[in-house]
Write an enzyme that holds these catalytic residues in place. Structure first.
Site, PDB file in Angstrom:
ATOM      1  CG  ASP A 135      69.800  35.729  35.644  1.00  0.00           C
ATOM      2  OD1 ASP A 135      68.693  35.435  35.685  1.00  0.00           O
ATOM      3  OD2 ASP A 135      70.672  35.307  35.071  1.00  0.00           O
ATOM      4  CG  ASP A 154      66.014  32.477  33.600  1.00  0.00           C
ATOM      5  OD1 ASP A 154      65.809  33.168  32.520  1.00  0.00           O
ATOM      6  OD2 ASP A 154      66.995  32.880  34.352  1.00  0.00           O
TER       7      ASP A 154
END
Length: 185
Positions: A135, A154
């Site tokens: 991330d 995401d």
């Protein structure tokens, strides 16, 4: 039995090649962009050293997440790949009936996002079915102060789910509607 001159309702069966191609193209583009950004992030960002952009609205922070948002379920990393495989299977099943381009885009985004994170779970450290997702995007503050750090996959998942909910709420069918056929057979 119908009268010789009365119209009948028929529905096209099977997927539309165009919608399946759209679903596939959207998924491939989502995975490619996600993996490119993850590669650039792992090579260009350092953990614990966020990069401030857009006046502090967005920070680029390298994180390796073993769980879901806010590291929920971090102790059960093996569950996430199983869920992702099930989602991919469901989308594959839906593709067998798909005849709607907007639904193809929505499902392509969900599939691409799911596959992007699944690749991390399968091929990143610490190993298969336990891999940590990369991330890198933190909004409103560095290091998940106000919102979880996330990635392109995401974002695709979120956009695809929102689009699917909107399509469902507005009554857009995933398959072709019945078509009036005035010729008797």
């Amino acid at each position: 039995m119908t009268d010789a001159g009365s119209p009948t309702l028929t529905a096209e069966r099977g997927p539309s090649p165009r919608t399946v191609a759209v679903l596939g193209a959207v998924a491939v583009l989502a995975v490619a962009l996600d993996q490119l950004v993850k590669e650039l992030s792992t090579n260009g960002l350092n953990t614990g050293e966020p990069v401030r952009i857009l006046g502090g609205l967005v920070y680029l922070s390298l994180w390796r997440n073993s769980g879901a948002a806010w590291s929920v379920g971090a102790g059960h990393t093996w569950v996430f790949p199983l869920i992702a495989i099930a989602v991919c299977g469901w989308i594959g099943w839906m593709a067998l009936r798909l005849r709607s381009t907007p639904w193809a885009v929505a499902l392509g985004l969900v599939l691409g996002g799911t596959l992007g994170n699944l690749l991390d779970r399968l091929f990143r450290d610490p190993g298969p079915f336990r891999g940590h997702v990369v991330d890198m995007i933190s909004v409103f503050g560095p290091d998940a102060q106000y919102f979880p750090v996330f990635n392109v996959a995401d974002s695709c998942l979120f956009a695809g789910v929102v689009l699917a909910v909107l399509l469902e709420l507005t009554g857009r069918p995933r398959t072709a509607p019945a078509v009036r056929n005035s010729s008797a057979t």
